[in-house]
Scaffold this motif. Structure first.
Motif, short mmCIF file in Angstrom:
data_model
loop_
_atom_site.label_atom_id
_atom_site.label_comp_id
_atom_site.label_asym_id
_atom_site.label_seq_id
_atom_site.Cartn_x
_atom_site.Cartn_y
_atom_site.Cartn_z
N SER A 169 -6.38 6.33 27.39
CA SER A 169 -6.21 6.90 28.72
C SER A 169 -5.66 8.32 28.62
CB SER A 169 -5.27 6.03 29.55
OG SER A 169 -3.97 6.01 28.97
N PRO A 170 -5.95 9.17 29.60
CA PRO A 170 -5.47 10.56 29.54
C PRO A 170 -3.95 10.67 29.46
CG PRO A 170 -7.17 10.32 31.22
CD PRO A 170 -6.82 8.94 30.76
N GLY A 171 -3.23 9.70 30.01
CA GLY A 171 -1.77 9.77 29.96
C GLY A 171 -1.19 9.56 28.58
N MET A 172 -1.89 8.82 27.71
CA MET A 172 -1.38 8.53 26.37
C MET A 172 -2.16 9.28 25.29
SD MET A 172 -0.51 4.45 26.60
CE MET A 172 0.24 4.53 24.96
N ASN A 173 -3.49 9.18 25.34
CA ASN A 173 -4.35 9.90 24.39
C ASN A 173 -3.93 9.61 22.94
OD1 ASN A 173 -6.46 11.53 23.64
ND2 ASN A 173 -5.28 13.43 23.81
N ASP A 174 -3.84 8.34 22.61
CA ASP A 174 -3.40 7.90 21.28
C ASP A 174 -4.60 7.32 20.55
OD1 ASP A 174 -2.12 6.98 19.05
OD2 ASP A 174 -0.88 5.51 20.09
N ALA A 175 -5.30 8.18 19.81
CA ALA A 175 -6.50 7.75 19.11
C ALA A 175 -6.18 6.81 17.96
CB ALA A 175 -7.29 8.96 18.61
N PHE A 176 -5.03 6.98 17.32
CA PHE A 176 -4.70 6.17 16.16
C PHE A 176 -4.53 4.69 16.55
CE2 PHE A 176 -3.28 10.44 14.97
CZ PHE A 176 -3.94 10.57 13.76
N ILE A 206 -9.74 -1.14 16.77
CA ILE A 206 -11.14 -1.29 16.32
C ILE A 206 -11.20 -2.02 14.99
CG2 ILE A 206 -13.16 -0.01 15.54
CD1 ILE A 206 -12.53 2.08 17.69
N ASP A 207 -10.28 -1.68 14.08
CA ASP A 207 -10.25 -2.37 12.79
C ASP A 207 -10.00 -3.87 12.96
OD1 ASP A 207 -10.67 0.03 11.53
OD2 ASP A 207 -8.54 0.40 11.14
N ARG A 208 -9.04 -4.22 13.83
CA ARG A 208 -8.73 -5.64 14.05
C ARG A 208 -9.89 -6.36 14.73
NH1 ARG A 208 -4.30 -7.43 11.16
NH2 ARG A 208 -2.64 -5.87 11.24
N LEU A 209 -10.52 -5.69 15.67
CA LEU A 209 -11.66 -6.31 16.35
C LEU A 209 -12.82 -6.54 15.38
CD1 LEU A 209 -11.66 -4.37 19.74
CD2 LEU A 209 -11.14 -6.79 19.41
N ALA A 210 -13.03 -5.59 14.49
CA ALA A 210 -14.10 -5.76 13.50
C ALA A 210 -13.82 -6.97 12.61
CB ALA A 210 -14.24 -4.50 12.66
N ALA A 211 -12.57 -7.14 12.20
CA ALA A 211 -12.22 -8.30 11.39
C ALA A 211 -12.45 -9.60 12.17
CB ALA A 211 -10.77 -8.20 10.93
N ALA A 212 -12.13 -9.60 13.46
CA ALA A 212 -12.33 -10.80 14.27
C ALA A 212 -13.82 -11.10 14.45
CB ALA A 212 -11.66 -10.62 15.63
N ASP A 251 -14.36 11.28 22.40
CA ASP A 251 -13.38 11.29 21.31
C ASP A 251 -14.12 11.03 19.99
OD1 ASP A 251 -11.29 10.79 19.47
OD2 ASP A 251 -9.97 10.17 21.10
N PRO A 252 -14.46 12.07 19.23
CA PRO A 252 -15.28 11.87 18.02
C PRO A 252 -14.60 11.02 16.96
CG PRO A 252 -14.43 14.12 18.14
CD PRO A 252 -14.14 13.48 19.46
N ALA A 253 -13.28 11.12 16.83
CA ALA A 253 -12.59 10.33 15.80
C ALA A 253 -12.74 8.84 16.06
CB ALA A 253 -11.11 10.73 15.75
N VAL A 254 -12.55 8.44 17.31
CA VAL A 254 -12.68 7.01 17.65
C VAL A 254 -14.12 6.56 17.52
CG1 VAL A 254 -12.32 5.31 19.47
CG2 VAL A 254 -10.66 7.13 19.16
N LEU A 255 -15.07 7.40 17.93
CA LEU A 255 -16.48 7.03 17.82
C LEU A 255 -16.90 6.87 16.36
CD1 LEU A 255 -18.08 9.31 20.57
CD2 LEU A 255 -17.68 6.84 20.66
N MET A 256 -16.42 7.75 15.49
CA MET A 256 -16.76 7.61 14.07
C MET A 256 -16.14 6.36 13.47
SD MET A 256 -16.87 11.49 12.49
CE MET A 256 -15.39 12.10 13.31
#
Length: 443
Positions: A299-306, A312-318, A366-371
């Motif tokens: 969200s724009p208020g947090m903008n925490d890509a990490f 995403i890593d956890r979801l991929a494992a699930a 957000d290119p980092a999250v998309l990659m």
């Protein structure tokens, strides 16, 4: 049994149950120590130096000080807990508070504080200065002092626990563990003993649910027994996790003979409907909890890509774990293999959509999250086990690729295209498709 299971989950995630049990145990302990005669066998006059040796006035002063300090300490703990819950609700989402409330360690620490207060209060009431030194409960006062010391160390543990609980990685790990448990609890498909056709009939009718709310549990075995007795076929068009509106949530019935009205109540009794979703039969429940963390981080208020990339890593494992297990089949059969219930169940495509669709939409710029998303989809494509899984994952990789042209920086678009190309290249290493999953037979 469905209602018992739902009630147990409610109690497990409540902050009052364990403290109430510990408080009752502390009260019973206080009366047991007072009236067990331990002061006659263990006393400071008998050389037990670790036992309290003061008179009645000193005992009342000590107990009053301990009680006052414990009440103050408990008030501090409650205040800190409310602050942490507010921060967690704002940063990670209010629906994740259930994970905090269901923590047994937190419940036990709060219960220890409440139990110590009640124990000290009972002992304080028993001290009477007019009865003389022989009536001072030395052992009981000593136990109260030991409980307070234990509470001091428990307070340090509690503060460390609370400090770690507001770290996003800690909450992500906890929700991911709950998701792994929900995946492991999913019923396995079972082979039917005898294959049989779908029941046929000329009488069709619809049974509607009479309560609005979220479907928390469906007893498919009970529905199968009802359909077997009536020689009918039930088609359930709603599943756990869906919201049912009164008069909706249809169950279609096909039978050879008209069914009596009491059958409607029997069918409705197989559905547990409540005010919120639960993880019992809802595989997407814990997935959406992780997704909510990622959406708030993007969200724009947090903008925490990490944080979003960690989710995403956890979801991929699930999703990988789900891909290794046969998902529940929609057909439930009787002992002869005849299909009696056709259920609305989760599919692999639905699970992947629930995991990555909203994250991709929120991270469109957000290119980092998309990659990161493209890389994890490539990992899943590499370990996919069927053509169906590969088709679903390839579709999502293509959806990510289309966003490369919408990025403001051309270099970011080229980097995303390169990541997507690498992800697609892993499809050659995917495992060959497995045989069709068997039909599950209801018990």
């Amino acid at each position: 049994m469905a209602w018992v299971r739902i009630a147990y989950n409610r109690l497990r995630t409540s902050l009052w149950l364990i403290p109430a049990v510990m408080a009752a145990a502390a009260t019973a302990l206080a009366f047991a120590v007072l009236y067990s005669g331990l002061d006659l066998r263990i006393s400071p006059q008998g050389g037990q130096g670790w036992v309290f040796s003061g008179d009645a006035g000193t005992a009342r002063d000590l107990l009053s000080t301990l009680l006052s300090g414990m009440i103050t300490m408990t008030s501090l703990v409650v205040s800190i807990t409310m602050v942490v819950l507010s921060l967690s609700a704002g940063q990670l989402g209010p629906r994740l508070i259930w994970n905090f409330m269901g923590d047994r360690q937190i419940q036990t620490v709060i219960g220890l504080f409440v139990a110590t207060i009640l124990y000290t209060l009972v002992i304080l009431r028993s001290v009477n200065e007019e009865l003389g030194a022989s009536y001072v409960p030395h052992v009981a006062i000593t136990v109260a002092s030991l409980l307070v010391v234990t509470c001091l160390f428990a307070l340090l543990f509690y503060l460390n626990k609370l400090a770690r609980s507001i770290i996003s990685d800690t909450m992500i790990d906890r929700v991911a563990q709950n998701l792994a448990g929900a995946i492991a609890a999913q019923p396995q498909a079972r082979v039917a003993t005898v294959g049989g056709p779908l029941p046929s009939g000329s009488h069709r009718r619809t049974i509607a649910l009479e309560t609005s709310g979220y479907v928390q549990f469906v007893d498919y075995a009970a529905l199968c027994r009802i359909a077997t007795r009536r020689n009918a076929l039930l088609t359930v068009r709603i599943r756990p996790g869906h919201f049912a509106i009164r008069g909706g949530g249809r169950i279609d019935v096909l039978s050879q003979d008209p069914l009596p009205e009491p059958v409607d109540d029997d069918v409705r009794a197989a559905f547990v409907i409540g005010p919120d979703r639960t993880a019992d039969q809802d595989l997407e429940y814990s997935i959406r909890q992780l997704v909510e963390i990622a959406l708030r981080a993007l969200s724009p208020g947090m903008n925490d890509a990490f944080t979003a990339m960690a989710v995403i890593d956890r979801l991929a494992a699930a999703v990988e774990a789900i891909g290794r297990r046969p998902l529940p089949r929609p057909e439930y059969t009787d002992q002869n293999g005849t299909v009696r219930v056709i259920a609305d169940v989760s599919t692999y495509e639905g699970v992947v959509d629930a995991a990555f669709l909203q994250i991709r939409q929120s991270a469109a710029h957000d290119p980092a999250v998309l990659m990161q998303l493209a890389a994890r989809l490539g990992d899943l494509l590499e370990v996919s086990r069927s053509d169906e899984q590969r088709a679903v994952l390839t579709k999502h990789i293509e959806l990510v690729r289309r966003l490369s042209g919408a990025l403001d920086e051309p270099a970011d678009g080229r980097a995303l295209e390169h990541t997507v190309a690498e992800a697609r290249g892993r499809s050659a290493a995917a495992l060959p498709p497995r045989a069709t999953r068997p039909v599950r037979r209801a018990d």
